[in-house]
Enzyme design. Structure first.
Site, PDB file in Angstrom:
ATOM      1  N   CYS A   2      -4.880  45.807 -42.162  1.00 55.07           N
ATOM      2  CA  CYS A   2      -4.330  47.155 -42.155  1.00 55.07           C
ATOM      3  C   CYS A   2      -5.453  48.159 -42.424  1.00 55.07           C
ATOM      4  CB  CYS A   2      -3.255  47.306 -43.228  1.00 55.07           C
ATOM      5  SG  CYS A   2      -1.940  46.081 -43.144  1.00 55.07           S
ATOM      6  N   ARG A  27      -8.718  47.333 -36.327  1.00 44.08           N
ATOM      7  CA  ARG A  27      -8.322  46.359 -37.350  1.00 44.08           C
ATOM      8  C   ARG A  27      -6.977  45.708 -37.038  1.00 44.08           C
ATOM      9  NH1 ARG A  27     -11.119  46.894 -42.288  1.00 44.08           N
ATOM     10  NH2 ARG A  27      -9.310  46.243 -43.490  1.00 44.08           N
ATOM     11  N   TRP A  76      -0.166  46.354 -40.522  1.00 44.01           N
ATOM     12  CA  TRP A  76      -0.021  45.073 -39.826  1.00 44.01           C
ATOM     13  C   TRP A  76       1.085  44.319 -40.558  1.00 44.01           C
ATOM     14  CZ3 TRP A  76      -2.856  42.343 -35.926  1.00 44.01           C
ATOM     15  CH2 TRP A  76      -2.579  40.976 -35.841  1.00 44.01           C
ATOM     16  N   ASN A 102      -3.002  47.705 -48.606  1.00 38.73           N
ATOM     17  CA  ASN A 102      -3.432  46.587 -47.768  1.00 38.73           C
ATOM     18  C   ASN A 102      -3.385  45.326 -48.603  1.00 38.73           C
ATOM     19  OD1 ASN A 102      -4.009  48.410 -45.768  1.00 38.73           O
ATOM     20  ND2 ASN A 102      -6.231  48.202 -45.890  1.00 38.73           N
ATOM     21  N   GLY A 103      -3.036  44.214 -47.979  1.00 37.87           N
ATOM     22  CA  GLY A 103      -3.064  42.951 -48.712  1.00 37.87           C
ATOM     23  C   GLY A 103      -1.693  42.306 -48.761  1.00 37.87           C
ATOM     24  N   GLU A 485     -17.677  29.126 -28.514  1.00 38.41           N
ATOM     25  CA  GLU A 485     -17.617  30.584 -28.546  1.00 38.41           C
ATOM     26  C   GLU A 485     -17.129  31.141 -27.212  1.00 38.41           C
ATOM     27  OE1 GLU A 485     -17.934  34.503 -30.040  1.00 38.41           O
ATOM     28  OE2 GLU A 485     -17.554  32.517 -30.875  1.00 38.41           O
ATOM     29  N   LYS A 489     -13.789  33.542 -26.892  1.00 38.74           N
ATOM     30  CA  LYS A 489     -13.839  34.862 -26.270  1.00 38.74           C
ATOM     31  C   LYS A 489     -12.788  34.975 -25.165  1.00 38.74           C
ATOM     32  CE  LYS A 489     -16.532  36.971 -28.677  1.00 38.74           C
ATOM     33  NZ  LYS A 489     -15.834  36.166 -29.664  1.00 38.74           N
ATOM     34  N   GLU A 492      -9.017  35.000 -26.680  1.00 36.00           N
ATOM     35  CA  GLU A 492      -8.593  36.074 -27.567  1.00 36.00           C
ATOM     36  C   GLU A 492      -8.396  37.403 -26.857  1.00 36.00           C
ATOM     37  OE1 GLU A 492     -11.302  36.786 -30.815  1.00 36.00           O
ATOM     38  OE2 GLU A 492     -13.063  36.638 -29.543  1.00 36.00           O
ATOM     39  N   HIS A 508     -11.542  10.822 -23.284  1.00 33.64           N
ATOM     40  CA  HIS A 508     -10.682  10.366 -24.385  1.00 33.64           C
ATOM     41  C   HIS A 508      -9.406  11.191 -24.430  1.00 33.64           C
ATOM     42  CE1 HIS A 508     -13.686   7.586 -26.035  1.00 33.64           C
ATOM     43  NE2 HIS A 508     -14.575   8.504 -25.689  1.00 33.64           N
ATOM     44  N   LYS A 607      -9.546  42.815 -36.614  1.00 36.95           N
ATOM     45  CA  LYS A 607     -10.994  42.650 -36.713  1.00 36.95           C
ATOM     46  C   LYS A 607     -11.382  41.869 -37.953  1.00 36.95           C
ATOM     47  CE  LYS A 607     -15.287  43.356 -35.557  1.00 36.95           C
ATOM     48  NZ  LYS A 607     -15.839  42.603 -34.419  1.00 36.95           N
TER      49      LYS A 607
END
Length: 612
Positions: A2, A27, A76, A102-103, A485, A489, A492, A508, A607
């Protein structure tokens, strides 16, 4: 996750708060709100579900809210669905206390039950409303100051939070409190600001204070006072933010992500030159002495997301160059399995923000076990930077896009520098090899720039993948780290299912997922493993896969196998990740662009993950 912004001064607060919240959109959020008051007037609260633009329209860009003191928030959803009622700011029953938070408050239900018994009523499903009313309860019970009330509440609350509150009886003042969630407080020209991240207030001030864990800050016009849990004043020193304000703007680019991809040569160069002096690596600023380095028995790299992928690459490089055993750990798992740590080991925590909740918890676990810690972080004064025994600052500048690019690249450079210096001090390489490696590091920024210049060809290919349902990235050794990576990318920001596999693992089980037209990206920068990975790609092709190859110039025989090939300049095999990741960043960006998605703010992502 947030975002919080606060302001008190002589200017109208609402436009400043909206401007600050716009800088925190990266964020991640689902609703937004403002609370503004003017001297003795009652506080006015306006909230909206959805994008910040909805709140801006509702307040006519802040013009309909009058007042020179206020707080703002982008939420959020954690407790309670995204809605106007659950949006912040929240208030006490009589609106005498208003706050944003926030939290996550872990014991919110227990506290809520207590407050209900005391006669409080609740209009939302949030844990934040519980915190506001708990502060109000102590404020009225003890008839003390806001600091007294917040102190009592902080002792009772379990969890993490950054809190900003206004009290009716204290016009022109904002009170901030923090536990394990980021917050900064700034002053400039007789006015005061607070925010959960630097970009929100960078336009207005570079002079900031970092509020400590379990501390309270009181903001007045041009003045900030800090208190500990006993209510005693705490002295703080101002820190000057070195970031260029323009670095937090798009400056002509369509998205922050493509801007930050283009900024990688400079970010890599700046980070490298922060430790390379006169052709040698100098870690004195990091705080590691030669004796420290010689005494390291084991390295534990702990991180999340892309930073974890940096760790996977660093494991190959450090072990091969410096001959030190390295273990790479997911921060979210680290402390829960009771890790057995060698007392002579070194725990390296990698985090762009320096506030990643799981990484911070891992750092504290390592310190509690008496093991030396090193933070690789991008944000000066962040929690990990303050609490780690040693800090290696990357110089990426502000990174706004949710999908990391330049922060990832600078973290790689930091790990390369550590690997090369550790190798030389521990005599795993000679002086000639040391000089050669440092010189090769110096060529990386220019080589990265050349790859970016050739982006149109990748854009053409990416546009053809917009309808893909599954993409697989494969490689061996360091190429596997690159694949991890590249896959992250892609998934997301394009919402295409993608996976990375060590190429030898395909047989496998995974190869059963290959169908006609499935895109398989083979990464082949390690010459000694080239033929083996080619063989794995051929197996995929025989089952209908469409192949993309990513290799270095000179390996043109790959065109006999792959349907599309991207070439990157040659470098020392240990540093291949820095070059090979660039086309994969560009590919993900252009696939997302072709699909018409929100590149900088992908759905469900934030973020900085500052709560577990």
């Amino acid at each position: 996750m947030c975002g919080i912004v606060g302001f008190t001064g002589d200017q109208q607060a609402a436009p400043i708060l909206l401007e600050g919240l716009s800088k925190l959109e990266y964020r991640g959020y689902d609703s937004a709100g403002l609370a503004v008051r003017d001297n003795e007037a009652e506080v006015e609260i306006v909230k909206a579900k959805g994008r910040l633009s909805v709140l801006e329209e509702k307040t006519n860009g802040g013009q309909t809210l009058t007042g020179t003191c206020g707080i703002g928030h982008t939420r959020w959803a954690t407790h309670g669905e995204p809605s106007e009622g659950n949006a912040h700011p929240h208030h006490s029953d009589d609106c005498t206390v208003v706050a944003v938070h926030n939290g996550i408050i872990e014991n919110y239900q227990e506290l809520k039950d207590k407050l209900v018994r005391k006669g409080y009523q609740f209009y939302s499903e949030t844990d934040t409303e519980v915190a506001v009313k708990l502060i109000d309860y102590y404020y009225k019970k003890y008839l003390g100051t806001p600091v007294d009330a917040i102190n009592h509440a902080m002792v009772r609350i379990r969890g993490s939070y950054a809190l900003a509150a206004m009290f009716e009886e204290y016009p022109g003042e904002i009170y901030a409190a923090r536990k394990d969630s980021p917050m900064i407080l700034g002053i400039q020209d007789g006015e005061s600001y607070l925010a959960s991240d630097v970009p929100a207030i960078l336009k207005y001030t570079r002079n900031v204070y970092y509020i400590g864990n379990m501390e309270i800050g009181k903001l007045e016009k041009g003045k900030v006072t800090f208190y500990n849990l006993d209510g005693d004043e705490v002295e703080k020193e101002l820190t000057e933010i070195q970031w260029d304000a323009e670095a937090a703007e798009k400056t002509g680019f369509e998205h922050f992500m493509i801007k930050e991809i283009h900024e990688q040569p400079k970010a890599v160069s700046d980070t490298l030159h922060s430790v390379v002096k006169d052709g040698k690596i100098d870690l004195s600023g990091v705080g590691l002495s030669e004796e420290d380095i010689k005494g390291i028995s084991q390295i534990y790299i702990v991180a999340c997301g892309s930073a974890y992928h940096v760790g996977v690459a660093a494991q190959y490089v450090i072990e091969d160059l410096a001959k030190i055993p390295v273990r790479v750990e997911l921060a979210s798992e680290f402390r829960y399995r009771g890790p057995l740590l060698d007392k002579d080991g070194l725990v390296i925590i990698i985090s762009q923000s320096g506030e990643t909740a799981d990484s911070l918890a891992a750092l504290r676990e390592a310190k509690a076990k008496g093991v030396k810690t090193l933070g690789i972080v991008n944000v000066v004064g962040s929690s990990i930077a303050r609490e780690a025994d040693n800090v290696f600052y990357t110089l990426a500048g502000p990174e706004i896009a949710v999908a990391t690019t330049k922060a990832y690249s600078t973290q790689l450079i930091a790990c390369y520098a550590l690997a090369v210096q550790f190798a030389r001090i521990r005599e795993a390489i000679d002086g000639e090899g040391y000089t050669r490696l440092i010189e090769e590091l110096g060529t990386l920024p220019e080589k990265i720039g050349k790859i970016i210049e050739d982006k149109e060809r990748i854009q053409w290919f990416a546009a053809k993948q917009a309808a893909a349902k599954d993409i697989f990235f494969i490689g061996r050794g360091i190429d596997y780290a690159i694949s991890l990576e590249g896959s992250l990318k892609m998934k997301e920001i394009s919402y295409i299912h993608s996976e990375a596999y060590a190429a030898g693992e395909l047989k496998h089980g995974t190869i059963s997922l290959i169908e006609d037209g499935t895109l398989v990206v083979g990464v082949l920068t390690q010459q000694g493993l080239f033929e083996k990975t080619i063989s794995n790609m051929v197996e995929c092709k025989s089952r209908g896969a469409y192949l993309m190859g990513l290799t270095t110039y000179g390996n043109y025989n790959i065109e006999d196998t792959a349907d599309f090939v991207v070439y990157v300049p040659k470098t020392d095999v240990h540093f291949a990740v820095s070059l090979a990741v660039i086309p994969l960043q560009l590919m993900a960006y252009y696939v997302s662009l072709a699909k018409g998605l929100d590149v900088d703010k992908p759905r469900n992502l934030a973020k900085s993950v500052t709560v577990e």
